[in-house]
Design an enzyme around this catalytic site. Structure first.
Site, short mmCIF file in Angstrom:
data_model
loop_
_atom_site.label_atom_id
_atom_site.label_comp_id
_atom_site.label_asym_id
_atom_site.label_seq_id
_atom_site.Cartn_x
_atom_site.Cartn_y
_atom_site.Cartn_z
CG HIS A 1 -3.40 3.30 1.90
ND1 HIS A 1 -3.57 2.97 0.56
CD2 HIS A 1 -3.41 2.29 2.64
CE1 HIS A 1 -3.73 1.81 0.62
NE2 HIS A 1 -3.78 1.23 1.92
CG ASN B 1 -6.59 -0.84 0.58
OD1 ASN B 1 -5.68 -0.44 -0.53
ND2 ASN B 1 -6.20 -1.30 1.37
CB CYS C 1 -0.98 0.04 1.07
SG CYS C 1 -2.20 -1.28 1.19
O1 UT7 Z 1 -4.08 -1.27 3.31
C1 UT7 Z 1 -3.30 -2.35 3.76
C2 UT7 Z 1 -3.12 -2.22 5.12
N1 UT7 Z 1 -4.37 -2.62 5.77
C3 UT7 Z 1 -5.18 -2.18 6.77
O2 UT7 Z 1 -4.62 -0.81 6.87
C4 UT7 Z 1 -6.25 -2.72 7.20
C5 UT7 Z 1 -6.26 -2.82 8.87
N2 UT7 Z 1 -7.53 -3.46 9.68
C6 UT7 Z 1 -8.74 -2.87 9.38
O3 UT7 Z 1 -9.04 -2.12 8.72
C7 UT7 Z 1 -9.49 -3.61 10.31
O4 UT7 Z 1 -8.71 -4.55 11.06
C8 UT7 Z 1 -10.52 -4.41 9.38
C9 UT7 Z 1 -11.48 -3.64 8.70
C10 UT7 Z 1 -9.88 -5.45 8.61
C11 UT7 Z 1 -11.35 -5.40 10.31
O5 UT7 Z 1 -12.32 -4.55 11.22
P1 UT7 Z 1 -12.20 -4.85 12.80
O6 UT7 Z 1 -13.00 -3.86 13.58
O7 UT7 Z 1 -10.70 -4.70 13.12
O8 UT7 Z 1 -12.78 -6.11 12.89
P2 UT7 Z 1 -12.11 -7.56 13.51
O9 UT7 Z 1 -11.27 -8.02 12.62
O10 UT7 Z 1 -11.82 -7.28 14.89
O11 UT7 Z 1 -13.42 -8.39 13.56
C12 UT7 Z 1 -14.58 -8.05 14.35
C13 UT7 Z 1 -15.92 -9.05 14.16
C14 UT7 Z 1 -15.31 -10.25 14.19
O12 UT7 Z 1 -16.40 -11.34 14.45
P3 UT7 Z 1 -16.23 -11.70 16.14
O13 UT7 Z 1 -15.17 -12.47 16.43
O14 UT7 Z 1 -16.47 -10.61 16.96
O15 UT7 Z 1 -17.55 -12.66 16.17
C15 UT7 Z 1 -15.27 -10.80 12.64
O16 UT7 Z 1 -15.42 -12.07 12.16
O17 UT7 Z 1 -16.18 -8.92 12.62
C16 UT7 Z 1 -16.21 -9.80 12.11
N3 UT7 Z 1 -16.30 -9.63 10.68
C17 UT7 Z 1 -17.13 -9.30 9.74
N4 UT7 Z 1 -18.41 -9.15 9.91
C18 UT7 Z 1 -19.26 -9.05 8.92
C19 UT7 Z 1 -14.92 -9.43 10.05
N5 UT7 Z 1 -15.37 -9.23 8.60
C20 UT7 Z 1 -16.58 -9.18 8.63
C21 UT7 Z 1 -17.26 -8.76 7.73
N6 UT7 Z 1 -18.77 -8.66 7.83
N7 UT7 Z 1 -17.18 -8.44 6.36
#
Ligand code: UT7
Length: 334
Positions: A256, A286, A116
């Site tokens: 970004h 992204n 990125c």
């Molecule tokens: O550009 C390259 C670098 N990348 C980044 O900068 C991305 C950095 N990370 C992020 O932006 C975030 O971590 C994400 C958007 C990827 C995820 O958001 P989060 O608030 O960190 O969610 P999480 O991974 O902690 O997941 C929370 C919950 C989980 O469920 P449980 O375990 O709490 O029951 C996930 O399974 O959300 C669930 N989940 C979803 N639910 C509905 C994960 N993806 C989805 C989805 N729809 N698409």
């Protein structure tokens, strides 16, 4: 002696026409429009469709538009650098293929893989060639067909990414415009949180790697999120402090576009108000190397000569950094 700087003298962006909306993703995986918008800020993304179409096709469209805007021919370009993680092939470089598609024949070209941060790393590299005085017209492309490496059965990644490309032209100036300063970082220990497992020399493609779906983006979102919030915010603040720029001096933050919450944290750390932050994540998702030049393309009509821009990124590697750019022309016409 007056210092030669590399000024951005034209910008162009291109995204494919096909859209993938949150409503469509709701039918593909267990997700909701509400979750995607509240956690990331994304509403829809563009997807490159068509057999045989790759990253170079998007990059070539961006470069063609760039040359047209600047009113120059492809034979005038000395060097083209392409930031990408989704090259058309493992080799040769996608930059070479873009040159061939655009008719750039008097140049050399190569790719930079910084995930990125690919556009920022490429921009800073390209600026050095101008500053030495040896090169007069250098094109920097940021392009990624992320849909080629996304697992559309994995809800944790498939909602995040889209396809797109942008390109800028760098030319020398003796005035106080252009790429003014940069701070760039890389930390290879970040690999465990964000990488593509198979397809490289460590794990060449095989029936097993395909069956196990290892040719896609793997991301452990939370640790990447935490590192991105700190990394992007701190490096953006650091470049301001180093150059004695106050929040009032900054006309635009060009971040970004990975997650709206990471962008907000960066703007807060810099003390820059929301009205000065370029955000188009809701329309493109992204696009990896494409995000920053696509922002510059979308905001070009509003940019004024002398505007201070802070370009900032964080991504796989880990790689991250910030670049201070003094914009070199008014509005859309370079
Ligand atoms: O550009 C390259 C670098 N990348 C980044 O900068 C991305 C950095 N990370 C992020 O932006 C975030 O971590 C994400 C958007 C990827 C995820 O958001 P989060 O608030 O960190 O969610 P999480 O991974 O902690 O997941 C929370 C919950 C989980 O469920 P449980 O375990 O709490 O029951 C996930 O399974 O959300 C669930 N989940 C979803 N639910 C509905 C994960 N993806 C989805 C989805 N729809 N698409």
């Amino acid at each position: 002696m007056t210092r030669t700087r590399a000024a951005i003298t034209a910008i162009h962006g291109w995204v494919p026409p096909d859209l993938l909306t949150n409503a469509e993703l709701e039918k593909m995986v267990d997700t909701t429009d509400e979750w995607i918008q509240s956690r990331t800020g994304i509403r829809e993304r563009h997807i490159l469709k068509g057999e045989g179409k790759g990253t170079s096709d998007m990059g070539a469209e961006a470069v063609k538009g760039l040359l047209k805007k600047r009113g120059i021919g492809p034979e005038e370009i000395d060097l083209l650098i392409c930031g990408t993680v989704t090259g058309d092939h493992i080799f040769p470089a996608t930059a070479n293929i873009i040159c061939d598609k655009v008719g750039i024949k008097n140049a050399w070209s190569y790719d930079i893989n910084a995930a990125c941060s690919g556009f920022l790393f490429s921009l800073v590299t390209a600026s050095q060639f101008i500053e030495t005085g040896k090169y007069k017209k250098v094109v920097v492309v940021g392009a990624d067909k992320m849909s080629a490496i996304i697992d559309y059965t994995d809800r944790t990644t498939c909602v995040l990414f889209g396809d797109g490309a942008g390109a800028v032209l760098l030319e020398p100036t003796q005035e106080e415009y252009g790429i003014m300063d940069s701070i760039l970082h890389a930390d290879g220990s970040g690999i465990k949180f964000l990488h593509q497992k198979a397809g490289g020399s460590v794990m060449p493609p095989s029936r097993q790697t395909v069956d196990q779906r290892l040719h896609y983006v793997f991301q452990d979102g939370q640790p990447v999120f935490k590192a991105a919030v700190v990394g992007m915010a701190e490096v953006s603040a650091a470049i301001m402090e180093k150059n004695h720029l106050s929040a009032d001096d900054v006309a635009w933050l060009v971040p970004h576009q990975a997650n709206l919450r990471i962008i907000d944290a960066t703007a807060r750390r810099m003390g820059v108000g929301n009205e000065k932050v370029m955000i188009n994540i809701e329309r493109y998702g992204n696009t990896t190397s494409g995000t920053i030049p696509l922002c510059l393309h979308d905001w070009e009509p509003q940019l004024k000569k002398g505007d201070n821009l802070i370009l900032a990124a964080f991504g796989g590697g880990f790689t991250w950094g910030a670049v201070w750019v003094k914009w070199a022309y008014d509005g859309s016409h370079p």
